[in-house]
Write an enzyme that holds these catalytic residues in place. Sequence first.
Site, PDB file in Angstrom:
ATOM      1  CE  LYS A 149      -4.164   1.687   2.285  1.00  0.00           C
ATOM      2  NZ  LYS A 149      -4.855   2.046   1.048  1.00  0.00           N
TER       3      LYS A 149
HETATM    4  N1  PMP Z   1      -7.870  -1.723  -2.495  1.00  0.00           N
HETATM    5  C1  PMP Z   1      -7.247  -0.532  -2.575  1.00  0.00           C
HETATM    6  C2  PMP Z   1      -6.460  -0.214  -3.784  1.00  0.00           C
HETATM    7  C3  PMP Z   1      -7.356   0.384  -1.513  1.00  0.00           C
HETATM    8  O1  PMP Z   1      -6.738   1.561  -1.577  1.00  0.00           O
HETATM    9  C4  PMP Z   1      -8.151   0.057  -0.389  1.00  0.00           C
HETATM   10  C5  PMP Z   1      -8.338   1.059   0.711  1.00  0.00           C
HETATM   11  N2  PMP Z   1      -7.267   1.065   1.596  1.00  0.00           N
HETATM   12  C6  PMP Z   1      -8.768  -1.201  -0.353  1.00  0.00           C
HETATM   13  C7  PMP Z   1      -8.607  -2.055  -1.431  1.00  0.00           C
HETATM   14  C8  PMP Z   1      -9.581  -1.621   0.842  1.00  0.00           C
HETATM   15  O2  PMP Z   1      -8.741  -1.920   1.929  1.00  0.00           O
HETATM   16  P1  PMP Z   1      -9.200  -1.654   3.437  1.00  0.00           P
HETATM   17  O3  PMP Z   1     -10.444  -2.445   3.657  1.00  0.00           O
HETATM   18  O4  PMP Z   1      -8.066  -2.138   4.261  1.00  0.00           O
HETATM   19  O5  PMP Z   1      -9.440  -0.192   3.564  1.00  0.00           O
END
Ligand code: PMP
Length: 289
Positions: A149
Amino acid sequence: MQIYLDGAWLAREEAKVSVFDHGLLYGDGVFEGIRVYDRRIFRLEAHVERLYDSALALALEIPHDRAGMCELVREAVRRNRRENAYIRLVVTRGAGELGIDPSSCPRPCVIVIVDQVRVYPAGLYASGIKVVTSATRQVSHESVDPRIKSLNYLKNILAKIDAQRAGAQEAILLNQAGFIAECTADNLFVVRGGRLLTPAVQDGALGGITRATVMQLAGEIGMAVEEPRLTRFDVYTAGECFVTGTGAELMPVVEADGRRIADGKPGPTTRRLTEVFHALVRTEGEPVF
Ligand code: PMP
């Protein structure tokens, strides 16, 4: 508002980073979005774990241990006294020379912002959103593993522009082989024959914290959960479809690439999972103030 920046607590106007920061110059850094519900930080440890995994992949050494980072985030929530909030935790490579060489950056920059969140207008949770498939593909794990991320969100932004130009709210990113990976800021789920299906991380999905939570809750209410390869066909012919994310929570999807999904309304499984999700986030963990 008190923002943590490199060891200091600053007002919004004073919290500024260097123009030599490689987070700004090259997208060299990692981040997390985290929610606070009724003074409880939802799954903080899981977010911090993902942050450190992303940092490990970038050989970025965060100047706190995991426990210290969790405590820093709690402190930020306490100082800001917000019962419900969105936390943005960012670690950049820090300020260095103009070249990309990360070794010119002696100290990573740590930022914690506690603010409000509004990803989608409230009405959309009742009506559902439209998605389109973006021409922009998910990056391959052969170049940048999508489990990282990082601060480089250009592919997501390009796909979001595709969605907006098409009058949709989210976009589906396919992986290099044409299977569904995820959306621009959310993971994707379909419901088919009483089973819950979502792309595996090996197919290019971020290991979403909300995704993991929904998979757990589905198991608890007796649904089978699978991570098969999915194509757009699976979305077009789904009984229900929804996306998940820290900001979006669970958002029903009622149209994909101009095709109505089932009866074009949020389905009962999506509603049920949304209910149990809301109950969980307001009861799990201890209030931090
Ligand atoms: N995919 C991407 C590309 C994201 O940026 C996010 C948001 N963080 C998610 C999926 C969902 O992840 P989470 O449930 O941890 O927020």
